[in-house]
Design an enzyme around this catalytic site. Structure first.
Site, PDB file in Angstrom:
ATOM      1  N   LYS A  46       0.851  -1.197   0.000  1.00 43.36           N
ATOM      2  CA  LYS A  46       0.000   0.000   0.000  1.00 43.36           C
ATOM      3  C   LYS A  46       0.880   1.237   0.000  1.00 43.36           C
ATOM      4  O   LYS A  46       1.804   1.359   0.802  1.00 43.36           O
ATOM      5  CB  LYS A  46      -0.897   0.001   1.238  1.00 43.36           C
ATOM      6  CG  LYS A  46      -1.797   1.225   1.337  1.00 43.36           C
ATOM      7  CD  LYS A  46      -2.781   1.105   2.482  1.00 43.36           C
ATOM      8  CE  LYS A  46      -2.289   1.668   3.786  1.00 43.36           C
ATOM      9  NZ  LYS A  46      -2.208   3.136   3.835  1.00 43.36           N
ATOM     10  N   ASP A  73      -3.496   4.263  -1.918  1.00 44.26           N
ATOM     11  CA  ASP A  73      -4.417   4.707  -0.858  1.00 44.26           C
ATOM     12  C   ASP A  73      -4.411   6.232  -0.787  1.00 44.26           C
ATOM     13  O   ASP A  73      -3.846   6.814   0.128  1.00 44.26           O
ATOM     14  CB  ASP A  73      -3.946   4.076   0.467  1.00 44.26           C
ATOM     15  CG  ASP A  73      -4.798   4.475   1.660  1.00 44.26           C
ATOM     16  OD1 ASP A  73      -5.948   4.903   1.461  1.00 44.26           O
ATOM     17  OD2 ASP A  73      -4.293   4.348   2.793  1.00 44.26           O
ATOM     18  N   LYS A  75      -7.416   8.013  -1.186  1.00 42.37           N
ATOM     19  CA  LYS A  75      -8.742   8.408  -0.665  1.00 42.37           C
ATOM     20  C   LYS A  75      -9.299   9.629  -1.397  1.00 42.37           C
ATOM     21  O   LYS A  75      -9.540  10.684  -0.807  1.00 42.37           O
ATOM     22  CB  LYS A  75      -8.667   8.692   0.840  1.00 42.37           C
ATOM     23  CG  LYS A  75      -8.171   7.517   1.684  1.00 42.37           C
ATOM     24  CD  LYS A  75      -8.215   7.851   3.171  1.00 42.37           C
ATOM     25  CE  LYS A  75      -7.755   6.722   4.064  1.00 42.37           C
ATOM     26  NZ  LYS A  75      -6.322   6.428   3.986  1.00 42.37           N
ATOM     27  N   PHE A  76      -9.545   9.470  -2.687  1.00 45.47           N
ATOM     28  CA  PHE A  76     -10.028  10.608  -3.475  1.00 45.47           C
ATOM     29  C   PHE A  76     -11.416  11.063  -2.993  1.00 45.47           C
ATOM     30  O   PHE A  76     -12.295  10.249  -2.693  1.00 45.47           O
ATOM     31  CB  PHE A  76     -10.106  10.235  -4.964  1.00 45.47           C
ATOM     32  CG  PHE A  76      -8.770   9.914  -5.579  1.00 45.47           C
ATOM     33  CD1 PHE A  76      -7.664  10.746  -5.390  1.00 45.47           C
ATOM     34  CD2 PHE A  76      -8.606   8.778  -6.354  1.00 45.47           C
ATOM     35  CE1 PHE A  76      -6.434  10.453  -5.976  1.00 45.47           C
ATOM     36  CE2 PHE A  76      -7.379   8.481  -6.943  1.00 45.47           C
ATOM     37  CZ  PHE A  76      -6.296   9.319  -6.746  1.00 45.47           C
ATOM     38  N   ASP A  78     -13.793  14.445  -4.197  1.00 47.08           N
ATOM     39  CA  ASP A  78     -13.893  15.716  -4.932  1.00 47.08           C
ATOM     40  C   ASP A  78     -15.147  15.620  -5.796  1.00 47.08           C
ATOM     41  O   ASP A  78     -15.951  14.691  -5.630  1.00 47.08           O
ATOM     42  CB  ASP A  78     -12.609  15.907  -5.770  1.00 47.08           C
ATOM     43  CG  ASP A  78     -12.261  17.377  -5.988  1.00 47.08           C
ATOM     44  OD1 ASP A  78     -13.164  18.146  -6.379  1.00 47.08           O
ATOM     45  OD2 ASP A  78     -11.097  17.745  -5.790  1.00 47.08           O
ATOM     46  N   PRO A  80     -17.476  14.677  -8.987  1.00 48.57           N
ATOM     47  CA  PRO A  80     -17.420  13.403  -9.728  1.00 48.57           C
ATOM     48  C   PRO A  80     -16.404  13.382 -10.860  1.00 48.57           C
ATOM     49  O   PRO A  80     -15.626  12.424 -10.984  1.00 48.57           O
ATOM     50  CB  PRO A  80     -18.857  13.244 -10.247  1.00 48.57           C
ATOM     51  CG  PRO A  80     -19.695  13.943  -9.219  1.00 48.57           C
ATOM     52  CD  PRO A  80     -18.876  15.134  -8.775  1.00 48.57           C
ATOM     53  N   ASN A  81     -16.368  14.428 -11.683  1.00 49.37           N
ATOM     54  CA  ASN A  81     -15.482  14.408 -12.843  1.00 49.37           C
ATOM     55  C   ASN A  81     -14.011  14.343 -12.423  1.00 49.37           C
ATOM     56  O   ASN A  81     -13.203  13.625 -13.025  1.00 49.37           O
ATOM     57  CB  ASN A  81     -15.743  15.658 -13.698  1.00 49.37           C
ATOM     58  CG  ASN A  81     -14.979  15.628 -14.989  1.00 49.37           C
ATOM     59  OD1 ASN A  81     -15.108  14.690 -15.766  1.00 49.37           O
ATOM     60  ND2 ASN A  81     -14.153  16.641 -15.200  1.00 49.37           N
ATOM     61  N   THR A  82     -13.682  15.076 -11.362  1.00 47.70           N
ATOM     62  CA  THR A  82     -12.291  15.102 -10.888  1.00 47.70           C
ATOM     63  C   THR A  82     -11.886  13.746 -10.313  1.00 47.70           C
ATOM     64  O   THR A  82     -10.785  13.245 -10.582  1.00 47.70           O
ATOM     65  CB  THR A  82     -12.131  16.218  -9.830  1.00 47.70           C
ATOM     66  OG1 THR A  82     -12.480  17.458 -10.450  1.00 47.70           O
ATOM     67  CG2 THR A  82     -10.728  16.289  -9.291  1.00 47.70           C
ATOM     68  N   THR A 132     -11.425   5.786  10.991  1.00 49.15           N
ATOM     69  CA  THR A 132     -11.461   5.227  12.350  1.00 49.15           C
ATOM     70  C   THR A 132     -10.974   6.232  13.384  1.00 49.15           C
ATOM     71  O   THR A 132     -11.116   6.006  14.574  1.00 49.15           O
ATOM     72  CB  THR A 132     -10.630   3.931  12.434  1.00 49.15           C
ATOM     73  OG1 THR A 132      -9.386   4.150  11.770  1.00 49.15           O
ATOM     74  CG2 THR A 132     -11.341   2.763  11.794  1.00 49.15           C
ATOM     75  N   ARG A 193      -3.146  -6.624  14.294  1.00 44.62           N
ATOM     76  CA  ARG A 193      -1.930  -6.800  15.079  1.00 44.62           C
ATOM     77  C   ARG A 193      -1.753  -8.256  15.482  1.00 44.62           C
ATOM     78  O   ARG A 193      -2.635  -8.812  16.157  1.00 44.62           O
ATOM     79  CB  ARG A 193      -1.999  -5.964  16.375  1.00 44.62           C
ATOM     80  CG  ARG A 193      -1.825  -4.470  16.161  1.00 44.62           C
ATOM     81  CD  ARG A 193      -0.401  -4.186  15.716  1.00 44.62           C
ATOM     82  NE  ARG A 193      -0.174  -2.777  15.462  1.00 44.62           N
ATOM     83  CZ  ARG A 193      -0.348  -2.173  14.285  1.00 44.62           C
ATOM     84  NH1 ARG A 193      -0.787  -2.843  13.245  1.00 44.62           N
ATOM     85  NH2 ARG A 193      -0.065  -0.899  14.139  1.00 44.62           N
ATOM     86  N   GLN A 202      -2.810   2.262  17.163  1.00 47.70           N
ATOM     87  CA  GLN A 202      -4.093   1.649  16.803  1.00 47.70           C
ATOM     88  C   GLN A 202      -4.827   1.303  18.102  1.00 47.70           C
ATOM     89  O   GLN A 202      -4.250   0.759  19.030  1.00 47.70           O
ATOM     90  CB  GLN A 202      -3.886   0.385  15.966  1.00 47.70           C
ATOM     91  CG  GLN A 202      -3.213   0.625  14.624  1.00 47.70           C
ATOM     92  CD  GLN A 202      -4.168   1.172  13.565  1.00 47.70           C
ATOM     93  OE1 GLN A 202      -5.302   1.551  13.872  1.00 47.70           O
ATOM     94  NE2 GLN A 202      -3.703   1.233  12.328  1.00 47.70           N
ATOM     95  N   GLY A 222       1.141  -2.575   8.642  1.00 47.64           N
ATOM     96  CA  GLY A 222       2.326  -1.750   8.462  1.00 47.64           C
ATOM     97  C   GLY A 222       3.426  -2.110   9.430  1.00 47.64           C
ATOM     98  O   GLY A 222       4.228  -3.028   9.195  1.00 47.64           O
ATOM     99  N   ARG A 223       3.451  -1.391  10.551  1.00 45.72           N
ATOM    100  CA  ARG A 223       4.591  -1.486  11.470  1.00 45.72           C
ATOM    101  C   ARG A 223       4.922  -2.878  11.999  1.00 45.72           C
ATOM    102  O   ARG A 223       6.103  -3.164  12.204  1.00 45.72           O
ATOM    103  CB  ARG A 223       4.391  -0.478  12.611  1.00 45.72           C
ATOM    104  CG  ARG A 223       4.577   0.954  12.124  1.00 45.72           C
ATOM    105  CD  ARG A 223       3.950   1.952  13.038  1.00 45.72           C
ATOM    106  NE  ARG A 223       2.491   1.853  13.002  1.00 45.72           N
ATOM    107  CZ  ARG A 223       1.679   2.611  13.721  1.00 45.72           C
ATOM    108  NH1 ARG A 223       2.182   3.513  14.536  1.00 45.72           N
ATOM    109  NH2 ARG A 223       0.369   2.476  13.637  1.00 45.72           N
TER     110      ARG A 223
HETATM  111  O1  C5P Z   1       1.395   0.388  10.980  1.00 44.74           O
HETATM  112  P1  C5P Z   1      -0.037   0.010  10.895  1.00 44.74           P
HETATM  113  O2  C5P Z   1      -0.275  -1.479  10.750  1.00 44.74           O
HETATM  114  O3  C5P Z   1      -0.866   0.615  12.011  1.00 44.74           O
HETATM  115  O4  C5P Z   1      -0.546   0.675   9.523  1.00 44.74           O
HETATM  116  C1  C5P Z   1      -1.902   0.670   9.151  1.00 44.74           C
HETATM  117  C2  C5P Z   1      -2.084   1.371   7.847  1.00 44.74           C
HETATM  118  O5  C5P Z   1      -3.478   1.436   7.535  1.00 44.74           O
HETATM  119  C3  C5P Z   1      -1.587   2.818   7.798  1.00 44.74           C
HETATM  120  O6  C5P Z   1      -1.118   3.061   6.464  1.00 44.74           O
HETATM  121  C4  C5P Z   1      -2.823   3.630   8.080  1.00 44.74           C
HETATM  122  O7  C5P Z   1      -2.763   4.913   7.497  1.00 44.74           O
HETATM  123  C5  C5P Z   1      -3.886   2.780   7.404  1.00 44.74           C
HETATM  124  N1  C5P Z   1      -5.241   2.996   7.903  1.00 44.74           N
HETATM  125  C6  C5P Z   1      -5.580   2.788   9.226  1.00 44.74           C
HETATM  126  N2  C5P Z   1      -6.877   2.999   9.638  1.00 44.74           N
HETATM  127  C7  C5P Z   1      -7.799   3.398   8.764  1.00 44.74           C
HETATM  128  C8  C5P Z   1      -7.472   3.582   7.429  1.00 44.74           C
HETATM  129  C9  C5P Z   1      -6.147   3.362   7.023  1.00 44.74           C
HETATM  130  O8  C5P Z   1      -4.751   2.402  10.033  1.00 44.74           O
HETATM  131  N3  C5P Z   1      -9.040   3.565   9.163  1.00 44.74           N
END
Ligand code: C5P
Length: 251
Positions: A46, A73, A75-76, A78, A80-82, A132, A193, A202, A222-223
């Site tokens: 992502k 990711d 997250k557009f 705006d 509709p056309n854009t 979230t 996690r 989170q 991610g992490r």
């Molecule tokens: O490091 P971690 O696992 O927390 O990363 C989660 C990813 O998901 C990040 O890129 C974060 O921006 C994204 N994300 C999120 N919660 C959302 C939407 C996206 O954690 N509601």
């Protein structure tokens, strides 16, 4: 529910790969180094707003050229056309999935889908419902009545009716969304996690296996992977955990 045989997922030798590694690096060099270590047959990646704003389409193309399925990711949200044009531009980069805000409304969602459907192959198009980070008081402050959960279900319904492929949601919402919209509607969940990893910022987390049992199709992680001493070992541990989920429960 419609099917999308033309979506560009088939290059994966392992289409069942559920893990999307969030490349949340401010430094494009670090993102490229992680791409070089990851295996495109075992995970997707992502690319979000920070990395894209720093590294631009070039990095997206590099990931696509390295055979990764890329979830762009951005997250557009705006007119509709854009938004339709932005989704088309994302598709030109060869990404696997792109997202828009469901709060852009039915005309925006339909315009995005219709523009992508003109293409021979197109990315999956999914919607963000309620971020979230927003609680009931925040929704009140922006003039939106109801609980976050009610709004998630309402906005997911909007995305479903507009023919989108799915939504980004918390794993806590996955079972309700799965029950409401069935198996053809893709649920992409961050907030995942492994039991052995810390939650960092989170708040409402689930383990990878629990998220899949709840109905998640794709897990954005991610992490727990990118900040691990051995990212590939961390990825393998999550894969091993997912392998314990019986197919029936994994949907
Ligand atoms: O490091 P971690 O696992 O927390 O990363 C989660 C990813 O998901 C990040 O890129 C974060 O921006 C994204 N994300 C999120 N919660 C959302 C939407 C996206 O954690 N509601």
């Amino acid at each position: 529910m419609q099917t999308h045989p033309s979506t560009n997922t088939s290059k994966h030798s392992r289409d069942e790969a559920r893990i999307i590694v969030a490349l949340d690096y401010p430094d494009p060099g670090a993102a490229r180094a992680m791409l070089a270590r990851l295996d495109p047959d075992r995970c997707r990646v992502k690319i979000g707003k920070e990395l894209f704003t720093r590294a631009g389409p070039e990095l997206v193309r590099a990931a696509v050229d390295a055979r990764f399925s890329v979830f762009l990711d951005l997250k557009f949200h705006d007119i509709p056309n854009t938004v339709a044009g932005a989704c088309d531009a994302a598709a030109d980069l060869g990404v696997w999935m792109v997202n828009v805000h469901a709060q852009g409304g039915p005309a925006m969602l339909s315009a995005a889908r219709e523009r992508l459907e003109r293409r021979e192959t197109r990315p999956l198009l999914i919607a963000v419902t309620v971020l979230t980070s927003l609680e009931a008081a925040d929704l009140d402050a922006i003039g939106c009545p109801g609980t976050p959960r009610e709004r998630v279900l309402g906005l997911a319904g909007l995305a479903h009716r507009a023919g989108l492929d799915g939504v980004v949601c918390s794993p806590m919402e996955a079972s309700a969304l799965r029950a409401a919209f069935g198996t053809g509607f893709r649920l992409v969940t961050p907030g995942v996690r492994p039991a052995s990893a810390g939650a960092q910022d989170q708040k409402r987390v689930m383990t990878p296996a629990a998220a899949v049992v709840a109905g998640a199709d794709d897990l954005v992680i991610g992490r727990p992977i990118t900040a691990a001493d051995e990212p590939l070992v961390a990825l393998a541990a999550i894969e091993a955990e997912l392998a314990t989920v019986p197919p029936a429960e994994a949907g």
